[in-house]
Design an enzyme around this catalytic site. Structure first.
Site: not given
Ligand code: ASP
Length: 343
Positions: A15, A60-61, A168, A278
């Site tokens: 982002t 980043s997905s 996390t 866990t």
């Molecule tokens: N969808 C974005 C990513 O992880 C969200 C972010 O950067 O905060 O690339």
């Protein structure tokens, strides 16, 4: 005059560097020059900054193990030329990349700081500016002897520096997007940047190196009441899988289910590794504390202690070598980079 400290920014996407497509309204990544254009303040820092970018910055997905190795390779190639490294990364999978890098890289004596933002850098209320500026400052911070204060992979987000393999993402909404449930902050940014040196990881190795391969044959199973174990035969199968992270209840508990026991037992006897962590958002597995987990000890399920899911998965990906199951098991149980407290 003393030379300015040097930082290399590795821009992967996320982002922080996104702009809105005027037609679809969807956010997509732009190149790093546009980011620096929006944060002219970085030119006023007493830091010499260079940048490299993924050929195509990604959300980043889309990040996969090949990207982790690409980042480690870039750091390796430039290691001697810079005092520290800032990796700009989407926040969604940042904790996975941070944990993976902490295991892939050995003998790190310089800061590798991952940061990003919840709002794009061009947006007036962006959190990206502060995150980037402070990450750069942390990447060149030294102690009285001129040695780097941070010698590990860390995540800087919303005024906090967290250990990379302990954090996390826990909010898709708040600027405070990350948490380190079982380990204290490494630094906090207020009026002063306060470093907690006693909490920092110090590597015993001094020569930097990185691994060029990881094992992707790692599964993740999260238990829930009534889970139909017959659906999971494909995961607990040595044809496809070398190791499985099992997210259990509370302090490492699971139903006393015969089907599950048989499946795990056969998988482990066949050389597979099962790591019990866990699903609670903080705390630790204590295998054997309740009778609902003592069977796991008998079967050879490994306790993941207080590791996060991100650390558990990436640690298995890095250290599980199917040709060397006992060495792999030993590594998994050790505290290698400060990722677990109990061993
Ligand atoms: N969808 C974005 C990513 O992880 C969200 C972010 O950067 O905060 O690339």
């Amino acid at each position: 005059m003393k030379a300015k400290p040097k930082v290399l920014i590795v821009y992967t996407g996320g982002t922080i560097g996104m702009i809105k497509d005027p037609v679809t309204g969807a956010l997509s990544n732009v190149d790093f020059n546009l980011i620096s254009h929006h944060v002219p303040e970085i030119n006023r820092l007493n830091i010499e900054i260079d940048s490299v970018s993924f050929p195509e910055p990604v959300d980043s997905s889309e990040i996969h193990p090949g990207h982790w190795i690409e980042i480690a390779k870039t750091i390796d190639e430039q290691y001697e030329h810079y005092d520290g490294f800032v990796v700009l990364h989407g926040s969604d999978t940042m904790a996975f990349t941070a944990a993976a890098l902490s295991f892939i890289m050995e003998g790190l004596q310089k800061p590798v700081i991952l940061t990003g933002s919840q709002l794009p850098i061009g947006v007036i209320r962006t959190d990206g500016k502060e995150n980037l500026i402070t990450a750069l400052e942390i990447a060149v911070a030294t102690n009285d002897e001129g040695k780097p204060l941070v010698t590990e992979v860390a995540v800087y987000f919303d005024y906090k520096l967290l250990r990379g393999n302990r954090c996390t993402k826990d909010s898709a909404e708040h600027f405070e997007a990350f948490r380190s449930p079982n380990y204290p902050e490494l630094a906090s940014a207020g009026v002063h940047l306060q470093y907690f040196e006693d909490e920092m990881y110090r590597p015993s190795e001094s020569k930097f190196s990185y691994l060029t391969e990881v094992n992707s044959r790692v599964g993740l199973v999260k238990l829930y009441p009534g889970i139909p174990f017959q659906l999971y035969g494909h995961i607990f199968n040595r044809e496809t899988t070398d190791a499985v992270v099992l997210e259990t209840f509370g302090a490492g508990n699971a139903p006393k289910n015969k089907e599950m026991y048989a499946m795990l037992d056969a998988f482990i006897k066949d050389g597979g590794i099962v790591l019990n962590i866990t699903q609670c958002s903080s705390g630790s597995v204590e295998q054997g504390l309740y009778h609902t987990s003592s069977e796991f000890n008998k079967m050879g399920v490994l306790s993941g202690g207080d590791m996060t899911t991100e650390a558990a998965i990436t640690k298995l990906m890095v250290y599980v070598d199917p040709k060397n199951p006992s060495e792999s098991q030993q590594k998994i149980m050790e505290n290698l980079r400060g990722e677990r407290s109990d061993s």
